[in-house]
Design an enzyme around this catalytic site. Structure first.
Site, PDB file in Angstrom:
ATOM      1  N   CYS A  46      50.256  37.254  59.862  1.00  0.00           N
ATOM      2  CA  CYS A  46      50.451  36.147  60.803  1.00  0.00           C
ATOM      3  C   CYS A  46      50.888  36.641  62.180  1.00  0.00           C
ATOM      4  CB  CYS A  46      51.452  35.144  60.258  1.00  0.00           C
ATOM      5  SG  CYS A  46      53.130  35.735  60.270  1.00  0.00           S
ATOM      6  N   CYS A  48      53.429  35.743  64.016  1.00  0.00           N
ATOM      7  CA  CYS A  48      54.856  36.010  64.221  1.00  0.00           C
ATOM      8  C   CYS A  48      55.256  37.362  63.644  1.00  0.00           C
ATOM      9  CB  CYS A  48      55.734  34.872  63.694  1.00  0.00           C
ATOM     10  SG  CYS A  48      55.662  34.568  61.937  1.00  0.00           S
TER      11      CYS A  48
END
Length: 138
Positions: A46, A48
């Site tokens: 992902c 993040c």
């Protein structure tokens, strides 16, 4: 499961900086059971993880005066057995990736869930981790 060609550079970001790549439940158990402190990162594909988790973790290790004894990582969506064991050892926290855990002498002493990573800068994560190391690392 994610294709290896996609995840290898994401793994290397940590393993090239001293993290052991744990791929089995046995490796997770043995690493966590060691004396001292173990920083375990559940890595992820992902945004993040790429934008703040991995950079924040690495920056914390560059700037901290106290550092964990062991550095280890498992990859969500890739190392299923290792991730399952890590998450078992992180109970009562729910599954979260990316996430960052600090174990001391085999016991979970601090856990940073995904919702504490999302929306925060790498610098904020680094500062948080340095404070955690100061509290728990001898």
């Amino acid at each position: 499961m994610y294709p290896e060609h996609l995840t290898t550079p994401m793994k290397l970001e940590l393993t090239d900086n001293g993290f052991s790549d744990l791929t089995s439940a046995t490796q997770v158990e043995e690493t966590i059971a060691k004396d001292g402190t173990t920083l375990l990162v559940i890595n992820s594909v992902c945004g993040c993880a790429a934008g703040t988790c991995r950079p924040g973790v690495l920056h914390s290790l560059q700037t901290a005066t106290k550092k964990p004894t062991q550095l280890a990582t498992v990859f969500a969506g890739v190392d299923a057995e290792a991730v399952a064991k890590a998450r078992e050892l992180m109970l009562p926290y729910p599954p979260s990736s990316p996430s960052i855990a600090l174990f001391k002498d085999g016991e979970l002493v601090h856990f940073i869930e995904r919702h504490h990573i999302e929306g925060r800068s790498a610098e904020m994560i680094s500062e948080h981790l340095v404070a955690v190391y100061n509290e728990f690392v001898d």
